[in-house]
Design a protein around this motif. Structure first.
Motif, PDB file in Angstrom:
ATOM      1  N   ILE A  59       3.463  25.113  37.350  1.00 57.88           N
ATOM      2  CA  ILE A  59       3.936  24.424  38.543  1.00 57.88           C
ATOM      3  C   ILE A  59       5.454  24.186  38.467  1.00 57.88           C
ATOM      4  CG2 ILE A  59       3.535  22.064  37.727  1.00 57.88           C
ATOM      5  CD1 ILE A  59       2.574  21.441  40.627  1.00 57.88           C
ATOM      6  N   TYR A  60       6.120  24.402  39.592  1.00 57.94           N
ATOM      7  CA  TYR A  60       7.554  24.115  39.725  1.00 57.94           C
ATOM      8  C   TYR A  60       7.727  22.593  39.806  1.00 57.94           C
ATOM      9  CZ  TYR A  60      11.452  22.822  42.719  1.00 57.94           C
ATOM     10  OH  TYR A  60      12.529  22.173  43.270  1.00 57.94           O
ATOM     11  N   THR A  61       8.571  22.036  38.961  1.00 55.30           N
ATOM     12  CA  THR A  61       8.781  20.591  38.955  1.00 55.30           C
ATOM     13  C   THR A  61      10.097  20.189  39.606  1.00 55.30           C
ATOM     14  OG1 THR A  61       9.727  20.698  36.726  1.00 55.30           O
ATOM     15  CG2 THR A  61       7.351  20.224  36.915  1.00 55.30           C
ATOM     16  N   SER A  99       5.546  16.700  45.007  1.00 58.83           N
ATOM     17  CA  SER A  99       4.123  16.891  44.764  1.00 58.83           C
ATOM     18  C   SER A  99       3.764  16.641  43.300  1.00 58.83           C
ATOM     19  CB  SER A  99       3.697  18.311  45.148  1.00 58.83           C
ATOM     20  OG  SER A  99       3.928  18.533  46.512  1.00 58.83           O
ATOM     21  N   CYS A 100       4.773  16.652  42.431  1.00 56.70           N
ATOM     22  CA  CYS A 100       4.560  16.400  40.999  1.00 56.70           C
ATOM     23  C   CYS A 100       4.681  14.922  40.641  1.00 56.70           C
ATOM     24  CB  CYS A 100       5.589  17.177  40.166  1.00 56.70           C
ATOM     25  SG  CYS A 100       5.404  18.944  40.272  1.00 56.70           S
ATOM     26  N   ALA A 107       6.685  24.077  47.858  1.00 59.85           N
ATOM     27  CA  ALA A 107       6.968  22.776  47.248  1.00 59.85           C
ATOM     28  C   ALA A 107       7.583  21.851  48.288  1.00 59.85           C
ATOM     29  CB  ALA A 107       7.929  22.945  46.081  1.00 59.85           C
ATOM     30  N   ASN A 119      10.292  18.450  43.139  1.00 55.64           N
ATOM     31  CA  ASN A 119       9.030  18.693  43.833  1.00 55.64           C
ATOM     32  C   ASN A 119       8.242  17.391  43.837  1.00 55.64           C
ATOM     33  OD1 ASN A 119       6.586  19.538  44.831  1.00 55.64           O
ATOM     34  ND2 ASN A 119       6.206  21.057  43.244  1.00 55.64           N
ATOM     35  N   ARG A 174       6.262  29.419  47.314  1.00 54.46           N
ATOM     36  CA  ARG A 174       6.279  28.324  46.337  1.00 54.46           C
ATOM     37  C   ARG A 174       5.675  27.068  46.941  1.00 54.46           C
ATOM     38  NH1 ARG A 174      11.703  26.117  43.631  1.00 54.46           N
ATOM     39  NH2 ARG A 174      12.014  25.286  45.693  1.00 54.46           N
ATOM     40  N   VAL A 183      10.347  19.195  48.461  1.00 58.86           N
ATOM     41  CA  VAL A 183      11.470  18.883  47.590  1.00 58.86           C
ATOM     42  C   VAL A 183      12.335  17.760  48.150  1.00 58.86           C
ATOM     43  CG1 VAL A 183      13.523  19.841  46.468  1.00 58.86           C
ATOM     44  CG2 VAL A 183      11.497  21.258  46.767  1.00 58.86           C
TER      45      VAL A 183
END
Length: 91
Positions: A46-48, A64-65, A7, A62, A5, A9
């Motif tokens: 995308i995982y949020t 990155s979002c 991410a 995440n 994944r 976090v």
């Protein structure tokens, strides 16, 4: 959680997360104990964020979002690699 994944976090209390755009595009899934709720964009995948299993009063977000956040600024912080046991499963 899958190590692929990838991410970055950060933790936030449930009351302190506000989705300001795209909430209608979010989907949710659960697995295993169904305690954690994992949110992702139904359009791009995308995982949020997720409601944590280890602390259900907290989200893992995440970063990155998050617009304007550079993950390179956080490379010095320790992390879970997704291969070892979940913190809630450790004795």
């Amino acid at each position: 959680m899958c190590s692929r994944r990838n991410a970055v976090v950060a933790s936030v209390d449930l009351d302190n997360l506000k989705v300001v755009k795209g909430e209608d595009s979010l989907s949710v899934y659960t697995f295993n104990t169904h305690t954690a709720k994992h949110y992702f964009c139904s359009k791009c995948g995308i995982y949020t964020h997720h409601q944590r299993r280890s602390n259900p009063h907290e989200y893992g977000v995440n970063i990155s979002c998050v617009e304007g956040v550079k993950i390179e600024d956080y490379q010095h912080i320790g992390y879970l690699d997704g291969r070892d046991d979940h913190p809630a499963d450790r004795a």
